[in-house]
Design an enzyme around this catalytic site. Structure first.
Site, PDB file in Angstrom:
ATOM      1  N   HIS A  62      18.941 -36.257  15.116  1.00  0.00           N
ATOM      2  CA  HIS A  62      19.165 -34.844  14.748  1.00  0.00           C
ATOM      3  C   HIS A  62      19.001 -33.912  15.938  1.00  0.00           C
ATOM      4  O   HIS A  62      19.282 -32.720  15.840  1.00  0.00           O
ATOM      5  CB  HIS A  62      18.279 -34.433  13.559  1.00  0.00           C
ATOM      6  CG  HIS A  62      16.822 -34.283  13.890  1.00  0.00           C
ATOM      7  ND1 HIS A  62      16.291 -33.086  14.308  1.00  0.00           N
ATOM      8  CD2 HIS A  62      15.812 -35.164  13.847  1.00  0.00           C
ATOM      9  CE1 HIS A  62      14.981 -33.253  14.503  1.00  0.00           C
ATOM     10  NE2 HIS A  62      14.681 -34.507  14.239  1.00  0.00           N
ATOM     11  N   CYS A 120       6.603 -29.318  15.169  1.00  0.00           N
ATOM     12  CA  CYS A 120       5.673 -30.166  14.442  1.00  0.00           C
ATOM     13  C   CYS A 120       4.229 -29.705  14.568  1.00  0.00           C
ATOM     14  O   CYS A 120       3.360 -30.220  13.900  1.00  0.00           O
ATOM     15  CB  CYS A 120       5.785 -31.606  14.918  1.00  0.00           C
ATOM     16  SG  CYS A 120       7.466 -32.197  14.930  1.00  0.00           S
TER      17      CYS A 120
END
Lengths: 396, 377
Positions: B199, B321
């Site tokens: 991705h 993240c």
């Protein structure tokens, strides 16, 4: 001066009467092989000239190494004159780039109107080079570089090294053959060797679904694809052999299973051959390798057909065949572990010395002619070309 | 909308999405099934894998499909730790890794492995001397990312490999190449294991790769029944794999031209931001231009991010993240806690336009002034 590829035909030139067929076929085969490149091909009875338009020399040469009928591949330089002074200048220009201490000049003149002999021309150019360059000398026995000069009608050609071609005859010049392609190691090698001698092969493969899988068939298609590198577009006849094989298994004493199965395959191959206008059958049988390949077995099996059966690897040892298969790139595919119709229904003790009379008697137990007729009527033909048909181009 | 968070993830390319849709509709078989629908799907996967192997210049059997780079990292680190534990229990990682690497290390420490963190210099380059010192006879694995996700610092993997192997030839070298793929030329042969995420290269989310050199072995971290790929069993994600193959093909070339363009955008931003007092650009000479990190003194990164969002401009804080924590990488390079706590990340793509950058700069000015004034009151 233009860089180009020169092809030497080799063995072909000895075929006096058929020479046009041979050279035209070679030209056609090379054109087909090089269709991805932009090249211009000219040829006459002695040489073929390939002009590479997009500077893909290395790739074109690699491709030409897969064409039968080419004896030598040469990277040469064409000069549009026979004038010796011009030639000398050009040779000097090319030689400047090379590092060597000894050389030899070999001149050929197919144009006999030139007054000087080849030897005179060679020595004149040699003298010129000795004068122009320091620390070089002539060595006619063991030179570091050989400078070749060919004087033709209006052009002269200079070249240095030659690359060995595959040899053999242009594919198709000797007609067609039906190659019994099992998926094993031997038959692709047999196919390659017959292609080498100018035979255009069509494959025949016997499948027994559901006893054999689609993977086994794919494997044979892949082998045919590898052979098509040399053979050009290759037809593959797929025969559904299930009914015949089951009938044999149910009705015939098991020690004769293989012999009679092979006789059926031969019969079918021979019918396919006559329909395809093929003159011979080719297979990968090797003397003594398995029970069906003893001399007695071969005789009992061969008797059902009238066509010549060519067995190019008949006298090779298994290891020799394996080496060959590795060299031509079929080995890796051949050893994929899918069952073909020769490995299913294998009797524990096949007969080693089958008798053809016994075979004939046993064969009356099954309606084989009708079964063969059906198998051929429904057989599938796939055309396989070198370029792996990528159905996924739009996806990937 | 102005999207400036390409290093967090990229929008899927429509070409890739088309492939995903087509495969989902037309290749319904389970590649592990024996019937023809199964072999059709399997055949597609093998073609996709072949294409990837050619693009990455590796063997087909050296590619393992995972759910993403985090899984690839897990499989690499834990897989090596389990497979080679009888040779040693020591692992070295850098201070510039993606948070997933540190979480894996925490786990490995809890089961008895010892982790060393190798320093970097002021430019963010791995400190070779420190690395040499840290390599021990019992070291089994070194993991250093190709491109750091926060500041885009690129490491000389080949040199690192030489240093490691010279000290201890048995060490396995893993690199998280997630931020490098599609941005810089990568040579996976500098490593024994390399993680990738699709991705990040305009592919779908949910698929990653692990390159595993055929010379090393891994213990699986999950178990299942597939014979074909016992290192990562389960039904292969046919459509994702096809899409991955296409995404890599479409994004692995023409990197120089794209980088030149992106560098111009990067330089423009850096030049304009120099007018703002206090803004610190966190970029060294080893940073790739695709990632531009900066610290805004006294401004909470999240506040800034949400303020920009009001103008439909999307950027990142640290990595997606680990928003909210201080940046390990900036701390490691600049040793400045304030700087590490106030960083935002702009990541650029060849899809980014000059116009977008101009609008970003206008809004930046507006918001920066507004938020700075609030902070100082």
């Amino acid at each position: 001066m233009e860089k180009l590829i020169i092809i030497k035909y080799g063995e072909l030139t000895t075929k006096k009467e058929n020479i046009n067929l041979f050279i035209n076929t070679l030209n056609k085969n090379i054109k087909e092989k090089l269709k991805e490149f932009s090249v211009k091909i000219e040829y006459d009875k002695g040489r073929m000239f390939i002009r590479v338009l997009d500077n893909a020399f290395a790739n074109v040469i690699e491709t030409l190494k897969e064409v039968f009928g080419i004896h030598e591949i040469i990277i040469g330089y064409e000069i549009n004159t026979l004038d010796l002074e011009e030639i000398k200048k050009n040779i000097q220009f090319l030689v400047k780039e090379k590092k060597f201490t000894t050389f030899k000049i070999e001149t050929k003149r197919s144009n006999k109107k030139i007054k000087k002999t080849s030897i005179e021309i060679s020595s004149e150019i040699g003298a010129f080079l000795l004068k122009e360059n320091q620390n070089i000398k002539v060595d006619i026995h063991n030179p570091e570089i050989k400078i070749h000069l060919e004087l033709r009608n209006k052009e002269s050609y200079i070249y240095f090294e030659t690359i060995k071609g595959l040899g053999g005859y242009p594919v198709g010049t000797l007609g067609k053959g039906i190659l019994m392609l099992s998926g094993g190691i031997d038959s692709p090698v047999a196919g390659f060797l017959s292609i080498k001698r100018g035979v255009k092969v069509e494959g025949i493969y016997f499948e027994s679904p559901p006893h054999t899988s689609i993977e086994a068939k794919k494997k044979v298609e892949e082998l045919a694809r590898i052979l098509s590198k040399y053979n050009g577009e290759t037809k593959l006849h797929i025969i559904n052999f299930t009914a015949i094989q089951e009938a044999i298994y149910k009705n015939i004493p098991h020690e004769y299973l293989i012999t009679i199965m092979r006789r059926m395959m031969y019969r079918i191959s021979s019918i396919i051959a006559s329909r395809s206008n093929a003159k011979i059958l080719v297979n990968g049988e090797s003397i003594g390798q398995v029970a069906s390949q003893t001399l007695t077995s071969m005789k009992a099996i061969n008797e059902v057909v009238k066509l010549p059966v060519i067995r190019p690897v008949a006298c090779f040892d298994k290891l020799e065949i394996i080496d060959f298969a590795k060299k031509i790139g079929t080995y890796g595919t051949s050893i994929l572990p899918f069952e073909d119709c020769c490995t299913i229904f294998v009797p524990e003790h096949p007969v080693i010395n089958p008798d053809s009379k016994v075979c004939e008697n046993y064969e009356t137990l099954i309606p084989y002619q009708e079964l063969i007729y059906k198998a051929i009527k429904n057989h599938e033909i796939i055309k396989i070309s070198e370029q792996e048909k990528n159905d996924y181009e739009d996806i990937l | 909308m102005i999207y400036l968070d390409y290093s967090a993830t990229t929008p899927i390319s429509f070409d890739v999405l088309d492939s995903y849709n087509k495969v989902s509709k037309e290749f319904i078989g389970n590649p592990n099934s024996l019937h023809s629908l199964g072999s059709k799907a399997k055949d597609l996967i093998s073609n996709a894998t072949k294409q990837i192997s050619e693009l990455l210049n590796v063997l087909e059997q050296e590619i393992i499909y995972t759910s993403g780079a985090t899984e690839s990292n897990n499989m690499a680190l834990i897989g090596v730790a389990k497979a080679y534990k009888r040779y040693g229990n020591h692992i070295i990682v850098s201070k510039l890794e993606h948070p997933s690497i540190y979480k894996i290390c925490e786990y490995l420490e809890s089961v008895g492995f010892k982790i060393s963190y190798v320093d970097c210099d002021q430019e963010g380059l791995i400190d070779f001397e420190d690395l040499k010192r840290k390599v021990k006879p019992e070291t089994i694995l070194v993991s250093i990312c190709a491109v750091n996700s926060e500041m885009g610092i690129r490491q000389p993997l080949k040199m690192i490999r030489q240093i490691i192997k010279k000290e201890n030839n048995n060490i396995i070298f893993h690199s998280d190449m997630t931020q490098g793929l599609g941005k810089i030329p990568l040579n996976v042969h500098d490593t024994d294991l390399a993680s990738f995420s699709i991705h990040k290269v305009y592919g779908p989310k949910g698929i990653g790769l692990l390159y595993k050199s055929s010379k090393i072995k891994l213990e699986p971290i999950i178990y299942g029944s597939s014979k074909e790929n016992d290192i990562r069993p389960g039904t292969p994600a046919v459509a994702l794999i096809a899409a991955a193959s296409k995404a890599i093909r479409l994004n692995i070339h023409d990197l120089d031209r794209k980088e030149t363009f992106i560098r111009k955008l990067n330089e423009k931003i850096v030049k304009e931001l120099a007018h703002f007092e206090g803004v610190k650009i966190n970029q060294t000479k080893y940073s790739i231009p695709h990632i531009l990190n900066m610290s805004l003194p006294h401004i909470k990164p999240e506040t800034f991010l949400h303020a920009m969002e009001e103008y439909e401009i999307y950027l990142g804080t640290n990595t997606a993240c680990s928003s909210g924590e201080i940046s390990n990488s900036i701390m490691a390079v600049y040793k400045d806690k304030e700087r590490a706590a106030t960083s935002i990340r702009i990541s650029l793509s060849y899809l980014t336009t000059i116009d977008e950058i101009n609008r970003f700069l206008n809004c930046f000015e507006l918001i920066y002034k507004r938020l700075s004034a609030l902070t100082y009151e």
